[in-house]
Design a protein around this motif. Structure first.
Motif, PDB file in Angstrom:
ATOM      1  N   ILE A 198     -31.593  41.993  -5.771  1.00 55.70           N
ATOM      2  CA  ILE A 198     -31.736  41.998  -4.152  1.00 55.70           C
ATOM      3  C   ILE A 198     -32.367  40.725  -4.012  1.00 55.70           C
ATOM      4  O   ILE A 198     -33.189  40.506  -4.198  1.00 55.70           O
ATOM      5  CB  ILE A 198     -32.552  43.400  -3.789  1.00 55.70           C
ATOM      6  N   GLY A 199     -31.777  40.060  -3.046  1.00 53.32           N
ATOM      7  CA  GLY A 199     -32.144  38.715  -2.686  1.00 53.32           C
ATOM      8  C   GLY A 199     -31.589  37.665  -3.064  1.00 53.32           C
ATOM      9  O   GLY A 199     -31.683  36.547  -2.444  1.00 53.32           O
ATOM     10  N   ASP A 200     -30.835  37.568  -4.130  1.00 56.35           N
ATOM     11  CA  ASP A 200     -30.284  36.640  -4.725  1.00 56.35           C
ATOM     12  C   ASP A 200     -28.868  36.155  -3.924  1.00 56.35           C
ATOM     13  O   ASP A 200     -28.363  37.113  -3.180  1.00 56.35           O
ATOM     14  CB  ASP A 200     -29.610  37.016  -6.304  1.00 56.35           C
ATOM     15  N   TRP A 201     -28.411  34.899  -3.968  1.00 54.07           N
ATOM     16  CA  TRP A 201     -27.267  34.497  -3.772  1.00 54.07           C
ATOM     17  C   TRP A 201     -26.194  34.463  -4.616  1.00 54.07           C
ATOM     18  O   TRP A 201     -26.378  34.188  -5.945  1.00 54.07           O
ATOM     19  CB  TRP A 201     -27.117  33.131  -3.129  1.00 54.07           C
ATOM     20  N   VAL A 202     -25.339  35.258  -4.523  1.00 53.80           N
ATOM     21  CA  VAL A 202     -24.137  35.294  -5.556  1.00 53.80           C
ATOM     22  C   VAL A 202     -22.556  35.127  -4.733  1.00 53.80           C
ATOM     23  O   VAL A 202     -22.448  35.069  -3.720  1.00 53.80           O
ATOM     24  CB  VAL A 202     -23.866  36.688  -5.788  1.00 53.80           C
ATOM     25  N   GLN A 203     -21.836  34.903  -5.772  1.00 51.85           N
ATOM     26  CA  GLN A 203     -20.164  34.666  -5.247  1.00 51.85           C
ATOM     27  C   GLN A 203     -19.485  35.665  -6.129  1.00 51.85           C
ATOM     28  O   GLN A 203     -19.538  35.754  -7.337  1.00 51.85           O
ATOM     29  CB  GLN A 203     -19.681  33.257  -5.546  1.00 51.85           C
ATOM     30  N   VAL A 204     -18.792  36.590  -5.437  1.00 53.74           N
ATOM     31  CA  VAL A 204     -17.878  37.432  -5.935  1.00 53.74           C
ATOM     32  C   VAL A 204     -16.544  37.344  -5.343  1.00 53.74           C
ATOM     33  O   VAL A 204     -16.039  37.430  -4.500  1.00 53.74           O
ATOM     34  CB  VAL A 204     -18.291  38.803  -5.679  1.00 53.74           C
ATOM     35  N   GLY A 205     -15.510  36.578  -6.091  1.00 54.90           N
ATOM     36  CA  GLY A 205     -14.426  36.231  -5.725  1.00 54.90           C
ATOM     37  C   GLY A 205     -14.424  34.875  -4.975  1.00 54.90           C
ATOM     38  O   GLY A 205     -15.136  33.818  -5.194  1.00 54.90           O
ATOM     39  N   ASN A 206     -13.993  35.240  -3.611  1.00 55.84           N
ATOM     40  CA  ASN A 206     -14.101  34.156  -2.656  1.00 55.84           C
ATOM     41  C   ASN A 206     -15.133  34.364  -1.689  1.00 55.84           C
ATOM     42  O   ASN A 206     -15.217  33.786  -0.928  1.00 55.84           O
ATOM     43  CB  ASN A 206     -12.746  33.771  -1.906  1.00 55.84           C
ATOM     44  N   TYR A 207     -15.984  35.400  -1.915  1.00 56.43           N
ATOM     45  CA  TYR A 207     -17.003  35.793  -0.976  1.00 56.43           C
ATOM     46  C   TYR A 207     -18.435  35.311  -1.570  1.00 56.43           C
ATOM     47  O   TYR A 207     -18.761  35.411  -2.748  1.00 56.43           O
ATOM     48  CB  TYR A 207     -16.890  37.332  -0.971  1.00 56.43           C
ATOM     49  N   CYS A 208     -19.235  34.772  -0.449  1.00 57.95           N
ATOM     50  CA  CYS A 208     -20.612  34.376  -0.988  1.00 57.95           C
ATOM     51  C   CYS A 208     -21.447  34.857   0.137  1.00 57.95           C
ATOM     52  O   CYS A 208     -21.150  35.042   1.167  1.00 57.95           O
ATOM     53  CB  CYS A 208     -20.632  32.775  -0.735  1.00 57.95           C
ATOM     54  N   GLY A 209     -22.725  35.271  -0.641  1.00 54.24           N
ATOM     55  CA  GLY A 209     -23.673  35.871   0.404  1.00 54.24           C
ATOM     56  C   GLY A 209     -25.024  36.188  -0.449  1.00 54.24           C
ATOM     57  O   GLY A 209     -24.875  36.016  -1.380  1.00 54.24           O
ATOM     58  N   GLU A 210     -25.833  36.537   0.380  1.00 57.43           N
ATOM     59  CA  GLU A 210     -27.133  37.324  -0.230  1.00 57.43           C
ATOM     60  C   GLU A 210     -27.116  38.732  -0.271  1.00 57.43           C
ATOM     61  O   GLU A 210     -26.659  39.449   0.511  1.00 57.43           O
ATOM     62  CB  GLU A 210     -28.312  36.950   0.968  1.00 57.43           C
ATOM     63  N   VAL A 215     -18.519  36.983 -11.372  1.00 56.74           N
ATOM     64  CA  VAL A 215     -19.618  37.086 -10.362  1.00 56.74           C
ATOM     65  C   VAL A 215     -20.367  35.767 -10.729  1.00 56.74           C
ATOM     66  O   VAL A 215     -20.825  35.748 -11.973  1.00 56.74           O
ATOM     67  CB  VAL A 215     -20.366  38.283 -10.481  1.00 56.74           C
ATOM     68  N   LYS A 216     -20.609  34.974  -9.722  1.00 55.20           N
ATOM     69  CA  LYS A 216     -21.521  33.668  -9.748  1.00 55.20           C
ATOM     70  C   LYS A 216     -22.836  34.083  -9.228  1.00 55.20           C
ATOM     71  O   LYS A 216     -22.877  34.354  -8.295  1.00 55.20           O
ATOM     72  CB  LYS A 216     -20.761  32.772  -9.242  1.00 55.20           C
ATOM     73  N   ASN A 217     -23.905  33.796 -10.051  1.00 54.59           N
ATOM     74  CA  ASN A 217     -25.087  33.853  -9.265  1.00 54.59           C
ATOM     75  C   ASN A 217     -25.723  32.231  -8.779  1.00 54.59           C
ATOM     76  O   ASN A 217     -25.672  31.494  -9.875  1.00 54.59           O
ATOM     77  CB  ASN A 217     -26.493  34.129 -10.470  1.00 54.59           C
ATOM     78  N   LEU A 218     -25.567  32.089  -7.600  1.00 52.61           N
ATOM     79  CA  LEU A 218     -26.070  31.014  -6.570  1.00 52.61           C
ATOM     80  C   LEU A 218     -27.418  30.989  -6.469  1.00 52.61           C
ATOM     81  O   LEU A 218     -27.811  30.292  -5.179  1.00 52.61           O
ATOM     82  CB  LEU A 218     -25.289  30.978  -5.814  1.00 52.61           C
ATOM     83  N   ASN A 219     -28.236  31.709  -7.062  1.00 53.07           N
ATOM     84  CA  ASN A 219     -29.775  31.865  -6.523  1.00 53.07           C
ATOM     85  C   ASN A 219     -30.391  30.650  -6.393  1.00 53.07           C
ATOM     86  O   ASN A 219     -31.244  30.539  -5.322  1.00 53.07           O
ATOM     87  CB  ASN A 219     -30.578  32.785  -7.375  1.00 53.07           C
ATOM     88  N   PHE A 220     -30.169  29.707  -7.447  1.00 50.45           N
ATOM     89  CA  PHE A 220     -30.868  28.666  -6.966  1.00 50.45           C
ATOM     90  C   PHE A 220     -30.398  27.585  -6.171  1.00 50.45           C
ATOM     91  O   PHE A 220     -31.078  26.829  -5.413  1.00 50.45           O
ATOM     92  CB  PHE A 220     -30.651  27.576  -8.389  1.00 50.45           C
ATOM     93  N   LEU A 221     -29.232  27.844  -5.547  1.00 49.40           N
ATOM     94  CA  LEU A 221     -29.066  27.181  -4.245  1.00 49.40           C
ATOM     95  C   LEU A 221     -29.728  27.896  -2.966  1.00 49.40           C
ATOM     96  O   LEU A 221     -29.733  27.052  -1.967  1.00 49.40           O
ATOM     97  CB  LEU A 221     -27.434  27.347  -4.003  1.00 49.40           C
ATOM     98  N   LYS A 222     -30.220  28.958  -3.295  1.00 51.71           N
ATOM     99  CA  LYS A 222     -31.148  29.324  -1.810  1.00 51.71           C
ATOM    100  C   LYS A 222     -32.171  28.486  -1.509  1.00 51.71           C
ATOM    101  O   LYS A 222     -32.512  28.412  -0.468  1.00 51.71           O
ATOM    102  CB  LYS A 222     -31.520  30.970  -2.282  1.00 51.71           C
ATOM    103  N   ARG A 223     -32.737  27.734  -2.638  1.00 52.61           N
ATOM    104  CA  ARG A 223     -34.116  26.916  -2.224  1.00 52.61           C
ATOM    105  C   ARG A 223     -33.541  25.505  -2.182  1.00 52.61           C
ATOM    106  O   ARG A 223     -33.738  24.613  -1.368  1.00 52.61           O
ATOM    107  CB  ARG A 223     -34.991  27.224  -3.058  1.00 52.61           C
ATOM    108  N   TYR A 224     -32.882  24.888  -3.195  1.00 50.88           N
ATOM    109  CA  TYR A 224     -32.236  23.724  -3.429  1.00 50.88           C
ATOM    110  C   TYR A 224     -30.985  23.804  -3.790  1.00 50.88           C
ATOM    111  O   TYR A 224     -30.423  24.534  -4.514  1.00 50.88           O
ATOM    112  CB  TYR A 224     -32.981  22.922  -4.674  1.00 50.88           C
ATOM    113  N   ALA A 225     -30.128  22.663  -3.229  1.00 46.65           N
ATOM    114  CA  ALA A 225     -28.651  22.498  -3.654  1.00 46.65           C
ATOM    115  C   ALA A 225     -28.231  21.332  -4.001  1.00 46.65           C
ATOM    116  O   ALA A 225     -28.889  20.067  -3.566  1.00 46.65           O
ATOM    117  CB  ALA A 225     -27.965  22.909  -2.217  1.00 46.65           C
ATOM    118  N   VAL A 226     -27.262  21.113  -4.905  1.00 46.19           N
ATOM    119  CA  VAL A 226     -26.739  19.716  -5.147  1.00 46.19           C
ATOM    120  C   VAL A 226     -25.439  19.839  -4.210  1.00 46.19           C
ATOM    121  O   VAL A 226     -24.379  20.288  -4.348  1.00 46.19           O
ATOM    122  CB  VAL A 226     -25.948  19.880  -6.445  1.00 46.19           C
ATOM    123  N   HIS A 227     -25.751  19.051  -2.973  1.00 49.16           N
ATOM    124  CA  HIS A 227     -24.764  19.074  -2.052  1.00 49.16           C
ATOM    125  C   HIS A 227     -23.864  17.867  -1.946  1.00 49.16           C
ATOM    126  O   HIS A 227     -24.282  16.593  -2.210  1.00 49.16           O
ATOM    127  CB  HIS A 227     -25.694  18.961  -0.686  1.00 49.16           C
TER     128      HIS A 227
END
Length: 271
Positions: free
Chosen positions: A108-120, A158-170
């Protein structure tokens, strides 16, 4: 009359059951009496006979009622298949819930990507996953709530994008025509990029190392990277890679875009 009685399966079953049980009791008592007189332990023999008579009774009952039992089994099987087909989506969702609980690919609280959907991740139950949608291009919440069935967690990456929640490689790219040589001001653009990232550089270095150690990979950063390339149409492309706090990614992108445009039009006006 005898034929009608024989066709009555209930009566036949009762008669055979009484007969088998009676024979079993008579033989068992006879063996026990002889064993008692001769002082011999016949418990093994009695137990074996009991099992044989019980097996014979069960075999006779199944043989008499085989047609009815077969129809009943088919009806039960058809009912079970119908239930499974009707509830297969819920069963798959429950399996997906078990998968998430056992493997814990996110929390709970992680950023994830499921298919084409991304969110917390907001919550998860045995039916669906609830996430607060995030626009991954600007790292901002869209205000939409997505309810994703758990069965997609098994069949979709399922992609765990939790590290993007604080810092991102933009990453972002600016494309212009080939009328100006960007190498005339690329060094000044790099100086500006380093200036915009100077206040969080120390934290970015440590966070970059944490991510690399955790994922056992090398990622871009923490210093900004600017590359020059060309598109398929021959236009000039300036590709920026900035490792920065997520909430400041768009701010730095806008500043570098403004600087690039100023350098570009100044260089073009002096031609």
């Amino acid at each position: 009359m005898i034929e009608s009685l024989l066709e009555n399966k209930t009566l036949v079953t009762m008669v055979l059951a009484i007969a088998i049980i009676t024979v079993k009791l008579v033989i068992t008592r006879f063996i026990k009496r002889r064993a008692k007189k001769k002082k011999i332990d016949r418990r093994l023999t009695v137990n074996l006979l009991n099992n044989l008579f019980n097996f014979a009774l069960i075999f006779m009952v199944f043989n008499i009622w085989s047609v009815e039992i077969q129809k009943f089994a088919f009806s039960i099987a058809a009912f079970v298949v119908a239930i499974v087909l009707a509830t297969r989506e819920f069963i798959q969702c429950f399996i997906g819930f078990i998968y998430v609980v056992s493997n814990r690919p996110f929390r709970i609280g992680d950023w994830v990507q499921v298919g084409n959907y991304c969110g917390e991740v907001n919550s998860i139950d045995w039916i669906n996953l609830t996430i607060l949608e995030v626009n991954i291009s600007n790292y901002q919440f869209t205000g939409k709530t997505l309810y994703i069935p758990n069965n997609q967690l098994v069949t979709t990456a399922v992609k765990n994008l939790n590290f993007l929640k604080r810092y991102a490689v933009h990453h972002f790219t600016i494309t212009r025509d080939g009328s100006v040589n960007p190498f005339e001001f690329i060094d000044a653009l790099k100086v500006n990029a380093n200036t915009y990232c100077a206040d969080f550089n120390d934290v970015a270095v440590r966070y970059n190392q944490v991510i690399e150690n955790r994922l056992d990979i090398n990622i871009a950063g923490p210093e900004p990277h600017i590359e020059v390339a060309t598109s398929e149409l021959g236009d000039t492309q300036i590709i920026f890679t900035i490792f920065c706090p997520t909430e400041r990614a768009m701010e730095i992108e806008n500043k570098l875009t403004a600087d690039f445009m100023n350098f570009w039009f100044n260089a073009k006006s002096h031609k």
